[in-house]
Design a protein around this motif. Structure first.
Motif, PDB file in Angstrom:
ATOM      1  N   GLY A   5      71.828 -24.219 -67.102  1.00 42.10           N
ATOM      2  CA  GLY A   5      72.907 -25.482 -67.631  1.00 42.10           C
ATOM      3  C   GLY A   5      74.024 -24.949 -66.285  1.00 42.10           C
ATOM      4  N   VAL A   6      74.498 -26.063 -65.933  1.00 47.10           N
ATOM      5  CA  VAL A   6      76.076 -26.002 -65.047  1.00 47.10           C
ATOM      6  C   VAL A   6      77.113 -27.150 -65.140  1.00 47.10           C
ATOM      7  N   SER A   7      78.391 -26.454 -66.012  1.00 49.33           N
ATOM      8  CA  SER A   7      79.261 -27.701 -66.312  1.00 49.33           C
ATOM      9  C   SER A   7      80.929 -27.792 -65.308  1.00 49.33           C
ATOM     10  N   ASP A   8      81.313 -28.283 -64.862  1.00 51.88           N
ATOM     11  CA  ASP A   8      82.767 -28.362 -64.260  1.00 51.88           C
ATOM     12  C   ASP A   8      83.684 -28.108 -65.024  1.00 51.88           C
ATOM     13  N   SER A   9      84.365 -27.976 -65.390  1.00 49.64           N
ATOM     14  CA  SER A   9      85.594 -27.308 -65.890  1.00 49.64           C
ATOM     15  C   SER A   9      86.948 -27.144 -65.788  1.00 49.64           C
TER      16      SER A   9
END
Length: 67
Positions: A5-9
Motif C-alpha cells: 500500500g501507498v498513502s499520502d498524508s
C-alpha cells in the motif's frame, strides 16, 4: 519486498511493504528455518522526495528453529 500500500498524508508519502525474503539459517545448527515465530514492523528513516518526505514501513518475519 512486496509493496502492499501507498498513502499520502500531509505531504508525507507512506509506503507499506512486506519482506518476501527466504527464511534464513539457524546460527547454531545451520538448518534452514521454516516456522514463523512472529512478525514485526520496521520503519526506515524518512527520506526527501522532491519537496515531500517518504517513510517505508517494512513488515518482516522472525523464524524459529525446529531443533
Amino acid at each position: 519486498m512486496r509493496v502492499e500500500g501507498v498513502s499520502d498524508s500531509s505531504g508525507i508519502l507512506v509506503v507499506e511493504a512486506v519482506s518476501t525474503a527466504r527464511p534464513g539459517r539457524c546460527p547454531s545448527c545451520r538448518k534452514q528455518a521454516h516456522r514463523v515465530h512472529s512478525t514485526y514492523q520496521r520503519s526506515l528513516d524518512e527520506r526527501p522526495l522532491g519537496s515531500g518526505r517518504v517513510i517505508v514501513r517494512l513488515r518482516v518475519r522472525r523464524y524459529l528453529c525446529d531443533r
